[in-house]
Motif scaffolding. Structure first.
Motif, PDB file in Angstrom:
ATOM      1  N   ILE A 171     -33.404 -70.447 -26.740  1.00 40.30           N
ATOM      2  CA  ILE A 171     -32.816 -69.740 -27.876  1.00 40.30           C
ATOM      3  C   ILE A 171     -32.983 -68.236 -27.708  1.00 40.30           C
ATOM      4  O   ILE A 171     -32.028 -67.467 -27.891  1.00 40.30           O
ATOM      5  N   ILE A 174     -30.544 -66.907 -24.969  1.00 45.16           N
ATOM      6  CA  ILE A 174     -29.126 -66.861 -25.343  1.00 45.16           C
ATOM      7  C   ILE A 174     -28.863 -65.776 -26.380  1.00 45.16           C
ATOM      8  O   ILE A 174     -27.884 -65.017 -26.274  1.00 45.16           O
ATOM      9  N   VAL A 256     -26.022 -70.236 -30.243  1.00 47.21           N
ATOM     10  CA  VAL A 256     -27.066 -71.189 -29.857  1.00 47.21           C
ATOM     11  C   VAL A 256     -27.350 -72.200 -30.968  1.00 47.21           C
ATOM     12  O   VAL A 256     -27.608 -73.380 -30.700  1.00 47.21           O
TER      13      VAL A 256
END
Length: 335
Positions: A171, A174, A256
């Motif tokens: 996470i 991204i 995400v």
């Protein structure tokens, strides 16, 4: 009225409301932002021709966030109340929290009149706490588990506790990859639009029923697409406003979060290919310089490398967006 017709009307309504809200907010407030000199500061180490962009209003992400919020209030909240599915709240709040981190970063830049806001450590702590809260809430509500599907295959693995470490790092990677991509007029917005169109198509094709599970996905994809189109009306070259970290971190959180929401986080490797290439180009450049004293690219992120090679930024945006569009089509077959 068929389910598809109902979903289509909701989608169009959410898209139009978000588009109109975003467009009107920009039209009204861009002059105000120019008057108070809330403009971008361009780094000396960046491409010299980007100095002409200095002073262009930033924090424009607030406008498409406002557009998505309008659609969410009108279409999303009723869907949540009627259906009782609160996953969309977790997803949207995660996006808003990332946008809030970006807003703080942008605001510090404005106050201090420099191109650096929060320190890397401060930003990382805030992003880690936000990502951890997102994962915890999604798991608590049964929206994610420790099983990872390998795209385009029937293979899956239960990673156990390792999943949570992987998911947290994934996470963070991204979200910041999207942030790094926001360096040319219309680049991050155009790529993100392609990705959210993919999510909308998946919602219609694979979940084309009028249900409490699917309705929020239709609302949010419509809101995000509409908001981004409205924003791009002023952000495409030559940009009249930049989204700033406020917008790029909000979008990064969205890309995400939707991937986890749809149960296929690893597919980001395909539909988010340009975000990943942008981030890896920075990692490679830094490691290469520290280890060998030499640079692999003329400048990183890689969109600046192509500029240094003689590409006009509009060509970079068109090519990167086209590649994303193609990989989004391929990703369709991975859901």
């Amino acid at each position: 009225m068929s389910d598809i017709t109902k979903l289509s009307l909701v989608f169009i309504g959410a898209l139009l409301l978000s588009f109109i809200t975003t467009f009107l907010l920009e039209k009204k407030f861009i002059p105000a932002l120019m008057r108070i000199k809330l403009g971008q500061v361009i780094l000396e180490i960046g491409p010299r021709w980007h100095k002409s962009k200095e002073g262009t209003p930033t924090m424009g992400g607030l406008f498409f966030i406002g557009g998505t919020l309008a659609s969410f209030v009108v279409f999303g909240i009723p869907a949540v109340v009627m259906g009782g599915n609160t996953t969309v709240l977790t997803v949207y709040i995660f996006m808003l929290l990332n946008g809030a981190i970006g807003f703080i970063d942008d605001f510090v830049k404005f106050v201090k009149k420099r191109n650096k806001g929060l320190t890397a450590t401060q930003k990382l702590i805030l992003q880690t706490a936000t990502a951890a809260a997102f994962l915890f809430t999604m798991a608590l509500n049964g929206n994610i588990n420790t099983i990872v599907n390998i795209p385009f295959t029937d293979i899956s693995f239960d990673l156990g506790i390792v999943f949570w470490i992987f998911a947290l790092l994934f996470i963070l990677f991204i979200v910041n990859a999207v942030n790094l991509t926001d360096g040319l007029d219309g680049l991050a917005g155009s790529i993100s639009t392609c990705i959210f169109i993919l999510f909308a198509v998946i919602a219609f094709v694979f979940h084309g029923e009028f249900s409490d599970i699917n309705m929020p996905k239709i609302v949010m994809t419509g809101a995000l697409i509409g908001g981004l189109i409205g924003f791009l009306c002023y952000n495409l070259y030559p940009a009249k406003i930049f989204m700033g970290d406020t917008g790029s971190l909000f979008l990064g959180g969205g890309v995400v979060a939707f991937a986890f929401w749809y149960g296929e986080p690893l597919l980001i490797v395909f539909f988010g290919i340009m975000f990943i290439i942008e981030a890896l180009s920075v990692v490679i450049q830094v490691l290469s310089f520290k280890l060998t004293g030499k640079r692999v690219f003329k400048m990183a992120p890689i969109h600046h490398h192509f500029e240094m090679c003689g590409w006009h930024e509009t060509k970079v945006v068109k090519v990167f967006t086209a590649i994303t569009f193609i990989f989004c089509i391929l990703s369709y077959f991975g859901f």
